[in-house]
Design a protein around this motif. Structure first.
Motif, PDB file in Angstrom:
ATOM      1  N   GLU A 177       0.826  -1.207   0.000  1.00 13.68           N
ATOM      2  CA  GLU A 177       0.000   0.000   0.000  1.00 13.68           C
ATOM      3  C   GLU A 177       0.864   1.262   0.000  1.00 13.68           C
ATOM      4  N   GLU A 178       1.982   1.205   0.709  1.00 18.05           N
ATOM      5  CA  GLU A 178       2.891   2.348   0.760  1.00 18.05           C
ATOM      6  C   GLU A 178       3.516   2.607  -0.621  1.00 18.05           C
ATOM      7  N   GLN A 179       3.912   1.534  -1.293  1.00 17.34           N
ATOM      8  CA  GLN A 179       4.484   1.678  -2.633  1.00 17.34           C
ATOM      9  C   GLN A 179       3.450   2.237  -3.619  1.00 17.34           C
ATOM     10  N   LYS A 180       2.224   1.763  -3.502  1.00 13.20           N
ATOM     11  CA  LYS A 180       1.164   2.256  -4.381  1.00 13.20           C
ATOM     12  C   LYS A 180       0.906   3.745  -4.144  1.00 13.20           C
ATOM     13  N   LYS A 181       0.907   4.146  -2.885  1.00  9.47           N
ATOM     14  CA  LYS A 181       0.682   5.563  -2.576  1.00  9.47           C
ATOM     15  C   LYS A 181       1.789   6.423  -3.183  1.00  9.47           C
ATOM     16  N   THR A 182       3.033   5.975  -3.028  1.00 16.41           N
ATOM     17  CA  THR A 182       4.153   6.719  -3.612  1.00 16.41           C
ATOM     18  C   THR A 182       4.000   6.827  -5.122  1.00 16.41           C
ATOM     19  N   ALA A 183       3.637   5.715  -5.745  1.00 15.84           N
ATOM     20  CA  ALA A 183       3.489   5.694  -7.201  1.00 15.84           C
ATOM     21  C   ALA A 183       2.429   6.689  -7.663  1.00 15.84           C
ATOM     22  N   LEU A 184       1.286   6.693  -7.008  1.00 14.34           N
ATOM     23  CA  LEU A 184       0.195   7.579  -7.423  1.00 14.34           C
ATOM     24  C   LEU A 184       0.486   9.036  -7.073  1.00 14.34           C
ATOM     25  N   ASP A 185       1.181   9.257  -5.964  1.00 14.64           N
ATOM     26  CA  ASP A 185       1.586  10.630  -5.636  1.00 14.64           C
ATOM     27  C   ASP A 185       2.537  11.167  -6.703  1.00 14.64           C
ATOM     28  N   TYR A 186       3.436  10.297  -7.172  1.00 12.64           N
ATOM     29  CA  TYR A 186       4.373  10.703  -8.225  1.00 12.64           C
ATOM     30  C   TYR A 186       3.622  11.001  -9.528  1.00 12.64           C
ATOM     31  N   VAL A 187       2.685  10.125  -9.883  1.00 12.36           N
ATOM     32  CA  VAL A 187       1.892  10.351 -11.097  1.00 12.36           C
ATOM     33  C   VAL A 187       1.151  11.680 -11.010  1.00 12.36           C
ATOM     34  N   LYS A 188       0.645  11.989  -9.837  1.00 12.99           N
ATOM     35  CA  LYS A 188      -0.148  13.209  -9.632  1.00 12.99           C
ATOM     36  C   LYS A 188       0.724  14.467  -9.667  1.00 12.99           C
ATOM     37  N   ASP A 189       1.840  14.435  -8.942  1.00 15.09           N
ATOM     38  CA  ASP A 189       2.612  15.661  -8.732  1.00 15.09           C
ATOM     39  C   ASP A 189       4.001  15.673  -9.383  1.00 15.09           C
ATOM     40  N   GLY A 190       4.532  14.490  -9.691  1.00 12.91           N
ATOM     41  CA  GLY A 190       5.889  14.434 -10.233  1.00 12.91           C
ATOM     42  C   GLY A 190       5.955  14.420 -11.748  1.00 12.91           C
ATOM     43  N   MET A 191       4.841  14.069 -12.390  1.00 15.38           N
ATOM     44  CA  MET A 191       4.790  13.954 -13.850  1.00 15.38           C
ATOM     45  C   MET A 191       4.084  15.150 -14.479  1.00 15.38           C
ATOM     46  N   PHE A 192       4.559  15.537 -15.644  1.00 13.72           N
ATOM     47  CA  PHE A 192       3.924  16.594 -16.454  1.00 13.72           C
ATOM     48  C   PHE A 192       3.765  17.911 -15.707  1.00 13.72           C
TER      49      PHE A 192
END
Length: 439
Positions: free
Chosen positions: A335-350
């Motif tokens: 769950e922690e890895q998934k949260k990091t992944a989605l946070d990155y998609v939201k704020d780290g990309m584009f």
């Protein structure tokens, strides 16, 4: 880009797992990044986007040391086997890099990737940043399982203007003109076309465009829909015949079957003047911009649509290639890895930095509102050309090896290789591929 339609296969797959051991070509690991053995993981491809992804993840890790991402890179050809094997065994990365289509469907059917529909509803800004038609490519059965992560990737016919000028030739607009150029370039000691035949997938670009130009996008739509006998469509047989006629005429550089696209050897033949043309993805512009900066900046690189075929049904503006690459999130991650992944998609990309990096590398990001940025780029001519190709295409067909199930895609590439080597006939190819329908 609302008029853009994407043909993708919707088919389940049951493929035997392969055992393979591969070493990553580069990584952003624990040292100095905050990444640890429990961190979210990401696999990317070496080549054009590698510096862009690296910079994005490095920036993320620097500002988010408690939710760092471990990034590894792999060569394209090796990656496609490795990731399918790893995901199938429940040992894939947190963020799974893919192309959509039949391979994504196989992950979804096996429960290997998460449904991201709720994430998009909770984050409307993420959904609205994408070109709608591109976002649609990550949808399976009405649910989103993959989000675009980089650039629009139509397949382009590139040519070396200097080589053309030497023999007084014009770039071909029709198949007959293309064939007529072959002996002229051969007489001048130049290969008409470069081809990374060892990688096999570059061969596919020829079949995809010829089938579309001859029969229109419906031909592959029938194949993707598992229509019995679809591979025996006259357009497929005519396309395969034309490919073998081009091979017979000496259209491809000698030894093409031993040239690997992963090493960029195919594009090097174009900019060094050993080959006059190459049919390849828009992504090789990034490689040439890096490896042959003078060739690109001096205006010696030309690019045109794939030629028309006399009597063909396909719209000359139709495009084949990849709408984008995508991130899916592994259902096996913590769950922690998934949260990091989605946070990155939201704020780290584009974000501004990431979009600028993509454009500076010679790519067209799959986001809205970038026209002014493209127009201000030193590569504006190519970037606006590629953006227009995709935006204005009546039909944009996903690369067949990704649109089909993994089993079908593998069989197709293996048999198409045999077509280029003149070891089987078009009829044998069609018969073999008809037997794979539904597998």
């Amino acid at each position: 880009m609302n008029n853009l339609k994407l043909r993708t296969a919707g088919m389940a797959v049951s493929a035997a797992a392969l055992s393979i051991s591969l070493v990553a070509c580069g990584s952003s690991g624990p040292a100095g990044t905050g990444a640890s053995a429990d961190s979210a993981t990401m696999w990317g491809l070496t080549g054009g986007d590698q510096p862009v992804f690296q910079a994005s993840v490095d920036s993320w890790n620097k500002s988010h040391p408690d939710s760092a991402i471990k990034l590894d890179f792999f060569a394209n050809d090796a990656y496609k086997t490795k990731v399918r094997t790893a995901v199938g065994a429940g040992q894939g990365p947190t963020l799974v890099y893919g192309w959509g289509g039949g391979v994504l469907k196989s992950y979804v059917d096996a429960g290997q990737v998460d449904d991201l529909t709720g994430f998009l509803k909770e984050n409307p800004d993420v959904q609205s940043r994408y070109l709608p038609s591109i976002l649609e490519s990550g949808v399976i059965d009405g649910k989103t399982y993959a989000l675009p992560n980089n650039k629009v990737q139509p397949v382009v016919l590139y040519y070396n203007k200097e080589v053309f000028e030497k023999i007084g030739a014009e770039p071909p607009k029709t198949w007959d003109e293309l064939m007529a150029l072959v002996p002229k370039f051969k007489d001048a000691g130049v290969a008409p076309f470069s081809l990374g035949g060892q990688s096999k997938w570059p061969d596919l670009m020829w079949l995809e465009y010829l089938v579309d130009r001859i029969g229109g996008p419906e031909v592959f739509a029938n194949i993707a829909a598992n229509k019995p006998g679809a591979w025996s469509d006259p357009a497929v047989l005519e396309a395969l015949t034309k490919i073998q006629e081009l091979v017979d005429a000496g259209g491809f550089i000698n030894g093409f079957s031993s040239i690997a696209a992963d090493s960029n050897a195919d594009q090097a033949l174009l900019y060094t003047g050993k080959a006059a043309m190459i049919l390849q993805g828009s992504w090789i512009y990034q490689g040439m911009k890096k490896d042959a900066a003078d060739f690109v900046s001096s205006g010696k690189l030309g690019y045109i649509p794939f030629p028309t075929v006399e009597g063909g049904k396909g719209d000359p503006a139709n495009v084949v290639g990849n709408p984008s690459n995508f991130w899916s999130v592994s259902s096996k991650a913590t769950e922690e890895q998934k949260k990091t992944a989605l946070d990155y998609v939201k704020d780290g990309m584009f974000n501004e930095e990431n979009v600028k990096s993509l454009i500076d590398s010679g790519a067209v990001p799959v986001v809205t509102g970038i026209e002014d940025k493209l127009a201000a780029s030193p590569d504006k001519d190519f970037l606006t050309y590629v953006y227009g190709m995709a935006k204005d295409a009546p039909d944009f067909t996903l690369s067949w090896d990704q649109a089909l199930s993994p089993a079908q895609g593998d069989a197709m590439l293996a048999n198409l290789d045999q077509i280029f080597l003149k070891k089987i006939t078009p009829e044998q190819f069609a018969s073999t591929m008809n037997a794979t329908i539904g597998k």
